[in-house]
Scaffold this motif. Structure first.
Motif, PDB file in Angstrom:
ATOM      1  N   THR A   1      22.727  26.630 -50.807  1.00 28.25           N
ATOM      2  CA  THR A   1      23.939  28.381 -50.370  1.00 28.25           C
ATOM      3  C   THR A   1      23.591  29.716 -51.383  1.00 28.25           C
ATOM      4  OG1 THR A   1      25.243  27.362 -52.817  1.00 28.25           O
ATOM      5  CG2 THR A   1      25.804  26.150 -51.131  1.00 28.25           C
ATOM      6  N   LEU A   2      22.496  29.211 -52.202  1.00 26.92           N
ATOM      7  CA  LEU A   2      21.688  30.898 -52.028  1.00 26.92           C
ATOM      8  C   LEU A   2      21.144  31.103 -51.287  1.00 26.92           C
ATOM      9  CD1 LEU A   2      20.982  29.258 -55.742  1.00 26.92           C
ATOM     10  CD2 LEU A   2      21.943  31.765 -55.708  1.00 26.92           C
ATOM     11  N   ASP A   3      20.503  30.159 -50.241  1.00 28.59           N
ATOM     12  CA  ASP A   3      19.762  30.799 -49.077  1.00 28.59           C
ATOM     13  C   ASP A   3      20.742  30.835 -48.055  1.00 28.59           C
ATOM     14  OD1 ASP A   3      17.098  30.468 -47.515  1.00 28.59           O
ATOM     15  OD2 ASP A   3      18.360  28.766 -46.206  1.00 28.59           O
ATOM     16  N   ALA A   4      22.169  30.353 -47.881  1.00 31.08           N
ATOM     17  CA  ALA A   4      23.009  31.068 -46.955  1.00 31.08           C
ATOM     18  C   ALA A   4      23.608  32.930 -48.033  1.00 31.08           C
ATOM     19  CB  ALA A   4      23.792  30.499 -46.700  1.00 31.08           C
ATOM     20  N   LEU A   5      23.570  32.935 -48.720  1.00 31.88           N
ATOM     21  CA  LEU A   5      23.922  33.955 -49.009  1.00 31.88           C
ATOM     22  C   LEU A   5      22.690  35.342 -49.393  1.00 31.88           C
ATOM     23  CD1 LEU A   5      25.818  35.664 -50.767  1.00 31.88           C
ATOM     24  CD2 LEU A   5      24.595  34.835 -52.695  1.00 31.88           C
ATOM     25  N   SER A   6      21.584  34.506 -49.030  1.00 31.28           N
ATOM     26  CA  SER A   6      21.055  35.748 -49.166  1.00 31.28           C
ATOM     27  C   SER A   6      20.596  36.489 -47.550  1.00 31.28           C
ATOM     28  CB  SER A   6      18.897  35.082 -49.576  1.00 31.28           C
ATOM     29  OG  SER A   6      18.517  34.097 -48.582  1.00 31.28           O
ATOM     30  N   ARG A   7      21.087  35.622 -46.569  1.00 32.45           N
ATOM     31  CA  ARG A   7      20.824  36.494 -45.424  1.00 32.45           C
ATOM     32  C   ARG A   7      22.040  37.154 -45.186  1.00 32.45           C
ATOM     33  NH1 ARG A   7      19.256  31.068 -44.430  1.00 32.45           N
ATOM     34  NH2 ARG A   7      21.112  30.021 -44.464  1.00 32.45           N
ATOM     35  N   LYS A   8      22.883  36.609 -45.752  1.00 33.23           N
ATOM     36  CA  LYS A   8      24.470  37.589 -45.881  1.00 33.23           C
ATOM     37  C   LYS A   8      24.382  39.598 -46.182  1.00 33.23           C
ATOM     38  CE  LYS A   8      28.981  37.266 -47.594  1.00 33.23           C
ATOM     39  NZ  LYS A   8      29.959  36.939 -48.279  1.00 33.23           N
ATOM     40  N   PRO A   9      24.783  39.861 -45.227  1.00 28.60           N
ATOM     41  CA  PRO A   9      24.130  41.653 -45.392  1.00 28.60           C
ATOM     42  C   PRO A   9      25.135  41.598 -46.356  1.00 28.60           C
ATOM     43  CG  PRO A   9      25.382  41.020 -42.666  1.00 28.60           C
ATOM     44  CD  PRO A   9      25.209  39.828 -43.725  1.00 28.60           C
ATOM     45  N   GLY A  10      24.126  43.585 -47.106  1.00 29.35           N
ATOM     46  CA  GLY A  10      25.093  43.656 -47.697  1.00 29.35           C
ATOM     47  C   GLY A  10      25.332  42.607 -49.501  1.00 29.35           C
TER      48      GLY A  10
ATOM     49  N   ILE B   1      17.197  36.299 -55.955  1.00 32.32           N
ATOM     50  CA  ILE B   1      15.587  35.516 -56.358  1.00 32.32           C
ATOM     51  C   ILE B   1      15.624  34.127 -56.698  1.00 32.32           C
ATOM     52  CG2 ILE B   1      13.559  35.510 -57.804  1.00 32.32           C
ATOM     53  CD1 ILE B   1      13.807  38.453 -57.617  1.00 32.32           C
ATOM     54  N   ALA B   2      14.826  33.473 -56.067  1.00 33.93           N
ATOM     55  CA  ALA B   2      14.399  31.201 -56.416  1.00 33.93           C
ATOM     56  C   ALA B   2      13.960  31.672 -58.399  1.00 33.93           C
ATOM     57  CB  ALA B   2      15.241  30.387 -55.665  1.00 33.93           C
ATOM     58  N   VAL B   3      13.859  31.598 -59.084  1.00 32.66           N
ATOM     59  CA  VAL B   3      12.249  31.173 -60.125  1.00 32.66           C
ATOM     60  C   VAL B   3      12.511  29.807 -60.213  1.00 32.66           C
ATOM     61  CG1 VAL B   3      11.391  32.084 -62.202  1.00 32.66           C
ATOM     62  CG2 VAL B   3      13.025  33.503 -60.780  1.00 32.66           C
ATOM     63  N   SER B   4      11.720  29.006 -59.842  1.00 36.87           N
ATOM     64  CA  SER B   4      11.147  27.529 -59.945  1.00 36.87           C
ATOM     65  C   SER B   4      10.774  27.223 -60.951  1.00 36.87           C
ATOM     66  CB  SER B   4      10.234  27.175 -58.714  1.00 36.87           C
ATOM     67  OG  SER B   4       9.656  25.922 -59.139  1.00 36.87           O
ATOM     68  N   GLU B   5      10.970  26.712 -62.426  1.00 29.03           N
ATOM     69  CA  GLU B   5      11.347  26.215 -63.008  1.00 29.03           C
ATOM     70  C   GLU B   5      10.075  25.073 -63.745  1.00 29.03           C
ATOM     71  OE1 GLU B   5      11.601  28.083 -66.247  1.00 29.03           O
ATOM     72  OE2 GLU B   5      12.046  29.121 -64.280  1.00 29.03           O
ATOM     73  N   ASP B   6       9.183  25.166 -62.434  1.00 30.58           N
ATOM     74  CA  ASP B   6       8.661  23.523 -62.113  1.00 30.58           C
ATOM     75  C   ASP B   6       7.145  24.070 -62.333  1.00 30.58           C
ATOM     76  OD1 ASP B   6       9.924  21.439 -60.777  1.00 30.58           O
ATOM     77  OD2 ASP B   6      10.643  23.072 -58.736  1.00 30.58           O
ATOM     78  N   ALA B   7       6.096  23.158 -63.058  1.00 30.29           N
ATOM     79  CA  ALA B   7       4.750  23.587 -63.150  1.00 30.29           C
ATOM     80  C   ALA B   7       4.050  23.257 -62.349  1.00 30.29           C
ATOM     81  CB  ALA B   7       4.638  22.065 -64.481  1.00 30.29           C
ATOM     82  N   GLY B   8       4.318  23.345 -61.431  1.00 28.90           N
ATOM     83  CA  GLY B   8       3.876  22.951 -59.537  1.00 28.90           C
ATOM     84  C   GLY B   8       3.533  24.038 -58.793  1.00 28.90           C
ATOM     85  N   ASN B   9       2.464  23.876 -59.027  1.00 32.35           N
ATOM     86  CA  ASN B   9       1.281  25.031 -57.645  1.00 32.35           C
ATOM     87  C   ASN B   9       2.627  25.705 -56.377  1.00 32.35           C
ATOM     88  OD1 ASN B   9       1.446  24.070 -55.562  1.00 32.35           O
ATOM     89  ND2 ASN B   9      -1.224  23.480 -56.186  1.00 32.35           N
ATOM     90  N   ARG B  10       2.263  27.330 -56.122  1.00 32.06           N
ATOM     91  CA  ARG B  10       2.972  27.853 -55.221  1.00 32.06           C
ATOM     92  C   ARG B  10       2.553  26.674 -53.845  1.00 32.06           C
ATOM     93  NH1 ARG B  10       6.242  31.340 -54.574  1.00 32.06           N
ATOM     94  NH2 ARG B  10       6.899  31.911 -52.454  1.00 32.06           N
ATOM     95  N   THR B  11       2.855  25.620 -53.328  1.00 33.41           N
ATOM     96  CA  THR B  11       2.257  25.072 -52.196  1.00 33.41           C
ATOM     97  C   THR B  11       3.163  23.497 -52.539  1.00 33.41           C
ATOM     98  OG1 THR B  11      -0.083  25.322 -52.001  1.00 33.41           O
ATOM     99  CG2 THR B  11       0.852  23.976 -51.260  1.00 33.41           C
TER     100      THR B  11
ATOM    101  N   TRP C   1      27.695  29.134 -53.492  1.00 32.81           N
ATOM    102  CA  TRP C   1      27.475  30.633 -53.773  1.00 32.81           C
ATOM    103  C   TRP C   1      27.878  31.257 -52.828  1.00 32.81           C
ATOM    104  CZ3 TRP C   1      26.701  33.735 -57.843  1.00 32.81           C
ATOM    105  CH2 TRP C   1      26.227  32.480 -59.172  1.00 32.81           C
ATOM    106  N   THR C   2      28.565  30.856 -51.421  1.00 31.44           N
ATOM    107  CA  THR C   2      29.417  30.795 -49.943  1.00 31.44           C
ATOM    108  C   THR C   2      30.638  30.629 -50.680  1.00 31.44           C
ATOM    109  OG1 THR C   2      29.169  29.182 -49.609  1.00 31.44           O
ATOM    110  CG2 THR C   2      27.659  30.657 -48.383  1.00 31.44           C
ATOM    111  N   GLY C   3      31.575  30.424 -51.425  1.00 27.04           N
ATOM    112  CA  GLY C   3      32.838  29.788 -51.835  1.00 27.04           C
ATOM    113  C   GLY C   3      33.138  31.049 -52.241  1.00 27.04           C
ATOM    114  N   GLU C   4      35.051  31.494 -52.881  1.00 30.28           N
ATOM    115  CA  GLU C   4      35.468  31.803 -52.815  1.00 30.28           C
ATOM    116  C   GLU C   4      35.375  32.528 -54.475  1.00 30.28           C
ATOM    117  OE1 GLU C   4      38.475  33.714 -51.512  1.00 30.28           O
ATOM    118  OE2 GLU C   4      37.739  32.553 -49.738  1.00 30.28           O
ATOM    119  N   GLU C   5      34.664  31.861 -55.337  1.00 27.08           N
ATOM    120  CA  GLU C   5      34.930  31.747 -56.687  1.00 27.08           C
ATOM    121  C   GLU C   5      33.862  32.696 -56.913  1.00 27.08           C
ATOM    122  OE1 GLU C   5      34.030  29.507 -60.896  1.00 27.08           O
ATOM    123  OE2 GLU C   5      33.933  28.641 -59.858  1.00 27.08           O
TER     124      GLU C   5
END
Length: 188
Positions: free
Chosen positions: A91-100, A105-115, A170-174
């Protein structure tokens, strides 16, 4: 006499059914206190400046959130081991494409590397989120986040408007109502 296996099974089911993931606390960190919100909007940090915690941006360069100031910014703290986080990411991914829409920014709290973070997002068909990393959990510590996912909404000047504790569509009414507070589109 109690049935010990049944009690253990019941306790496990209660833990697994919680609506948000408790952040894995550092050794010197306290867990969520009774006055922390369990799920929903938290306005107790309104007006606070975004922290200058060191992160890795989408290009894997050291960065802070201040680089993204200039328009409303929605910062989501998530981890691959957190089921509600994973549920919320599309739903965050869909919101990020929405005009306006605000910058997301999605911040990963995982200890893993970028890959590993990129592979995880690709495996879940998350294609448009700006993915940052916080392997030392410095941002979640600076924001005093105890439950993930937590999403913080900043205005264009970098001041917090509110944070949402737990998962949300994140695409809903609330979400549309909340995002309209900083001039983001109401619904699309």
């Amino acid at each position: 006499m109690t049935n010990r296996p049944a009690v253990l099974l019941l306790a496990s089911l209660v833990v697994l059914s919680t609506p948000a993931c408790q952040q894995k606390p550092a050794e010197n960190e306290v867990t969520q206190s009774a006055d922390e919100p369990s799920k929903g909007v938290d306005r107790s940090h309104k007006g606070e400046a975004m922290p200058d915690s060191p992160l890795f941006n989408g290009d894997e360069n050291e960065a802070t959130l201040a680089e993204a100031k200039g328009k409303p910014l929605l910062v989501n703290l998530w981890a691959s081991w957190c089921a509600p986080c994973v549920k919320e990411l599309p739903t965050l991914d869909a919101l990020s494409r929405k005009p306006g829409a605000p910058k997301v920014i999605a911040v990963s709290e995982d200890a893993g590397n970028r890959t590993s973070v990129e592979a995880f997002l690709e495996s879940h068909k998350i294609t448009d989120l700006e993915a940052w990393r916080d392997p030392k959990m410095s941002l979640s510590s600076a924001l005093h986040v105890q439950v993930m996912p937590t999403t913080v909404y900043y205005d264009a000047s970098g001041k917090e408007l509110w944070r949402y504790v737990g998962d949300l569509d994140w695409t809903g009414e609330e979400a549309a109502k909340l995002l309209s507070e900083a001039g983001a589109p109401a619904k699309g």
